[in-house]
Design an enzyme around this catalytic site. Structure first.
Site, PDB file in Angstrom:
ATOM      1  CE  LYS A 183      -1.926   3.034   2.002  1.00 39.59           C
ATOM      2  NZ  LYS A 183      -1.973   4.391   1.437  1.00 39.59           N
ATOM      3  N   GLY A 235       5.946   4.998   8.734  1.00 38.29           N
ATOM      4  CA  GLY A 235       4.928   6.176   8.489  1.00 38.29           C
ATOM      5  C   GLY A 235       4.891   7.145  10.145  1.00 38.29           C
ATOM      6  CB  SER A 236       2.843   9.499  11.208  1.00 39.28           C
ATOM      7  OG  SER A 236       1.694   8.869  11.158  1.00 39.28           O
ATOM      8  CB  THR A 237       4.483   8.207  15.949  1.00 43.18           C
ATOM      9  OG1 THR A 237       6.035   8.063  15.928  1.00 43.18           O
ATOM     10  CG2 THR A 237       4.358   7.565  17.725  1.00 43.18           C
ATOM     11  N   GLY A 240       0.991   4.636  13.263  1.00 44.06           N
ATOM     12  CA  GLY A 240       1.725   3.607  13.637  1.00 44.06           C
ATOM     13  C   GLY A 240       0.775   2.758  15.106  1.00 44.06           C
ATOM     14  CD  GLU A 257      11.648   0.474  10.693  1.00 42.74           C
ATOM     15  OE1 GLU A 257      12.072   1.258  11.430  1.00 42.74           O
ATOM     16  OE2 GLU A 257      12.161  -0.694  10.649  1.00 42.74           O
ATOM     17  CB  CYS A 291      12.207   8.834   9.666  1.00 40.91           C
ATOM     18  SG  CYS A 291      13.034   7.661   8.508  1.00 40.91           S
ATOM     19  CD  GLU A 385       9.160  12.880  12.292  1.00 44.24           C
ATOM     20  OE1 GLU A 385       7.836  12.462  12.219  1.00 44.24           O
ATOM     21  OE2 GLU A 385      10.024  12.272  12.036  1.00 44.24           O
TER      22      GLU A 385
HETATM   23  P1  NAD Z   1       1.321   8.331   7.576  1.00 44.97           P
HETATM   24  O1  NAD Z   1       1.630   7.759   8.648  1.00 44.97           O
HETATM   25  O2  NAD Z   1       0.594   9.405   7.419  1.00 44.97           O
HETATM   26  O3  NAD Z   1       1.222   7.475   6.391  1.00 44.97           O
HETATM   27  C1  NAD Z   1       1.966   6.337   6.176  1.00 44.97           C
HETATM   28  C2  NAD Z   1       1.358   5.191   5.274  1.00 44.97           C
HETATM   29  O4  NAD Z   1      -0.011   4.703   6.053  1.00 44.97           O
HETATM   30  C3  NAD Z   1       0.509   5.997   3.994  1.00 44.97           C
HETATM   31  O5  NAD Z   1       0.613   4.969   2.937  1.00 44.97           O
HETATM   32  C4  NAD Z   1      -0.930   6.271   4.535  1.00 44.97           C
HETATM   33  O6  NAD Z   1      -1.911   6.203   3.520  1.00 44.97           O
HETATM   34  C5  NAD Z   1      -1.195   4.892   5.385  1.00 44.97           C
HETATM   35  N1  NAD Z   1      -1.876   5.120   6.442  1.00 44.97           N
HETATM   36  C6  NAD Z   1      -2.767   6.223   6.831  1.00 44.97           C
HETATM   37  N2  NAD Z   1      -3.436   6.139   7.808  1.00 44.97           N
HETATM   38  C7  NAD Z   1      -3.546   4.661   8.136  1.00 44.97           C
HETATM   39  C8  NAD Z   1      -4.294   3.786   8.914  1.00 44.97           C
HETATM   40  N3  NAD Z   1      -5.346   4.287  10.007  1.00 44.97           N
HETATM   41  N4  NAD Z   1      -4.302   2.686   8.739  1.00 44.97           N
HETATM   42  C9  NAD Z   1      -3.206   2.018   7.991  1.00 44.97           C
HETATM   43  N5  NAD Z   1      -2.580   2.641   7.106  1.00 44.97           N
HETATM   44  C10 NAD Z   1      -2.713   4.374   7.273  1.00 44.97           C
HETATM   45  O7  NAD Z   1       2.853   9.036   7.264  1.00 44.97           O
HETATM   46  P2  NAD Z   1       3.457   9.562   6.196  1.00 44.97           P
HETATM   47  O8  NAD Z   1       2.815  11.131   6.484  1.00 44.97           O
HETATM   48  O9  NAD Z   1       3.221   9.142   5.063  1.00 44.97           O
HETATM   49  O10 NAD Z   1       4.975   9.903   6.433  1.00 44.97           O
HETATM   50  C11 NAD Z   1       5.620  10.565   7.252  1.00 44.97           C
HETATM   51  C12 NAD Z   1       5.909  10.022   8.588  1.00 44.97           C
HETATM   52  O11 NAD Z   1       6.591   8.633   8.290  1.00 44.97           O
HETATM   53  C13 NAD Z   1       6.838  11.012   9.537  1.00 44.97           C
HETATM   54  O12 NAD Z   1       6.321  10.888  10.710  1.00 44.97           O
HETATM   55  C14 NAD Z   1       8.311  10.057   9.345  1.00 44.97           C
HETATM   56  O13 NAD Z   1       9.068  10.325  10.634  1.00 44.97           O
HETATM   57  C15 NAD Z   1       7.921   8.758   9.263  1.00 44.97           C
HETATM   58  N6  NAD Z   1       8.805   7.897   8.584  1.00 44.97           N
HETATM   59  C16 NAD Z   1       9.460   6.879   9.201  1.00 44.97           C
HETATM   60  C17 NAD Z   1      10.328   6.102   8.830  1.00 44.97           C
HETATM   61  C18 NAD Z   1      11.196   5.278   9.662  1.00 44.97           C
HETATM   62  O14 NAD Z   1      11.870   4.305   9.028  1.00 44.97           O
HETATM   63  N7  NAD Z   1      11.032   4.912  11.075  1.00 44.97           N
HETATM   64  C19 NAD Z   1      10.756   6.357   7.379  1.00 44.97           C
HETATM   65  C20 NAD Z   1      10.030   7.273   6.571  1.00 44.97           C
HETATM   66  C21 NAD Z   1       8.865   7.959   7.243  1.00 44.97           C
END
Ligand code: NAD
Length: 481
Positions: A183, A235-237, A240, A257, A291, A385
């Protein structure tokens, strides 16, 4: 030097991949923008319950009938080697696609594709070396462990490294023998879709790799699907937590992550000639949308003035512009929403702005690189962040104080240590609360080295043996006679 960059072909709509078939799905389309121009590149489908169900069923069927996991390991290795060859051949096209989709400078995009390719090459060899152990046992027993593919893995991706993180998750999942549903983030789906097409071309059987496009609702639908046996999420905490809760309802393992607020600690004996040019990598690379961004610069008080005097002109000389122009350090942020989010932090008026003014006028979601000093420890810019080109700077007097300041965050993804004192460097590495520590360098990745966080930055690892093992089940066998 101006280089002519050929633009890859992008369809009016970019279909998703369900069970080996490309389909636009039934939901409304989501426009995908070029962040440098704000123009629509293409439209993707919003996968709903029917598409997610079709994808997971296809992956589950492919797992059950063993069309991938049942192949001899050498065949799976050779197919992944072929995939790596195809990615290498398509590397420039993928890099341009990534820049169009995400906005990042083309040189950065090329680097990301290279890191993703390296992961595919690294894990291509894994099917033939993924072994269990034989335990010493009584003469009438044979006791051993097996690593079996965990089943259907849901790979949920962020928008900041769309290809690289797709490859970091897909390659070990396939090497372990899993089938997957990817996804991608709704803002940046194009390179993951192209990677899935290359998987088919490489000979990975249809149904093994599926892609559903859509926003968070699609992600939520996927992670709660009963056919999913493992969730690997970046993605975001905040999201997560939701992913973990959905997985908890079915006791499904997750790798998370998540975000970071990483400290980059500069001691009085640091080699500043090495550090200063690298700051474009530690915080301003990818316009701070990393991140691991070293977003908190902790300076020993004795050198703080010198560092800032040398840093500000460097930051002011960074070229801002569309990523395809070449020689750019600060590309646009990924979306209007992300630009507004970053600007909302700058509008708080916290601390002193050493450099960084009004955002450049559009088109394009640009934010000037900004350096903030004089922040209190509880300022929002110091704790949250920002995920943009904003560096916050603090001063310390002793090693203990530096450690305490570094750990004064809910996150624990990465940390940097700059010193010529090896003893101090390794003491810090041992004590810092972070999943990764870089000494006299920053943001260096290696497919053999596990990557991931602690605290609110998540758990589980991408890359390395740990990344591979995350897609397996450890089974113990005791035979008696
Ligand atoms: P996000 O959490 O908004 O989205 C990440 C993914 O999750 C997207 O594909 C989104 O469509 C999906 N998503 C959104 N809501 C969901 C839900 N309820 N259930 C399942 N999936 C859902 O994050 P973002 O805005 O795409 O990325 C930015 C964030 O990611 C930042 O906070 C960054 O620090 C973090 N990040 C972490 C790492 C790492 O390895 N630790 C790497 C890259 C980004």
């Amino acid at each position: 030097m101006t280089q002519t960059i050929g633009l890859p072909s992008i369809g009016e709509t970019e279909p998703m991949l369900l069970g080996g078939e490309w389909t636009t799905g039934t939901g409304n389309g989501i426009p995908v923008l070029n962040p440098a121009t704000e123009q629509v590149l293409t439209t993707i489908g919003q996968a709903g319950q029917p598409e997610v169900d079709a994808a997971v069923r296809a992956a589950a069927l492919a797992h059950e009938d063993g069309r991938w996991r049942g192949l001899p390991p050498e065949r799976r290795r050779d197919t992944l080697v072929r995939l790596a060859e195809l990615v290498a051949d398509a590397a420039e096209e993928l890099a341009v696609l990534e820049t169009l989709d995400n906005g990042k400078p083309i040189e950065r995009a090329r680097g990301d594709i290279a890191l993703g390719l390296d992961a595919i090459r690294h894990f291509a060899g894994a099917p033939v070396r993924l072994t269990g152990q034989v335990q010493p046992s009584a003469p009438d027993r044979h006791v051993y462990t097996l690593r079996r593919p965990i089943g259907v893995a849901a790979l949920v991706l962020p928008w900041n490294f769309p290809f690289m993180i797709a490859a970091w998750k897909l390659a070990p999942a396939l090497a372990a023998g899993c089938t997957v549903v990817i996804k991608p983030a709704e803002q940046t789906p194009l390179t993951a879709l192209r990677l899935a097409a290359l998987c088919l071309e490489a000979g990975i059987p249809p149904g093994v790799v599926n892609v559903v496009t859509g926003d968070g609702r699609t992600g939520a639908e996927l992670v709660r699907h009963p056919g999913v046996a493992k969730v690997s999420f970046t993605g975001s905490t905040q999201v997560g937590r939701e992913v973990m809760a959905a997985a908890a309802a079915r006791i499904v393992p997750v790798t998370l992550e998540l975000g970071g607020k990483s400290p980059d600690i500069v001691f009085a004996d640091a080699d500043l000639d090495r550090l200063l040019p690298m700051l474009s990598r530690t915080i301003f690379g990818h316009s701070g949308q990393m991140c691991t961004a070293g977003s908190r610069l902790l300076l020993h008080r004795s050198i703080a003035r010198e560092v800032l005097e040398r840093l500000v002109p460097i930051v002011e000389s960074l070229k801002i512009g569309p990523g395809l122009d070449g020689g750019v350090t600060i590309g646009p942020l990924v979306s209007a929403a992300q630009r507004d989010r970053v600007e909302s932090y700058l509008k708080l008026g916290e601390g002193t702005v050493l450099t960084g003014e009004e955002s450049p006028p559009g088109p394009g979601f640009f934010v000037r690189p900004t350096v903030l000093t004089g922040l209190s420890a509880d300022a929002r810019c110091a704790r949250e962040e920002i995920f943009g080109p904003v560096l916050t700077v603090f001063e310390f007097d002793t090693d203990e104080e530096a450690l305490a300041m570094a750990g004064d965050t809910e996150y624990g993804l990465a940390a940097g240590v700059w010193t010529r004192d090896l003893g101090r460097a390794h003491r810090m590495a041992a004590e810092l609360e972070a999943g990764t520590v870089w000494i006299n360098t920053y943001n260096e990745f290696n497919s053999a080295v596990p990557f991931g966080g602690i605290k609110q930055s998540g758990f589980g690892r991408d890359l390395g043996d740990a990344g591979l093992e995350g897609f397996t089940v450890l089974k113990s066998v005791t035979a008696a006679w």
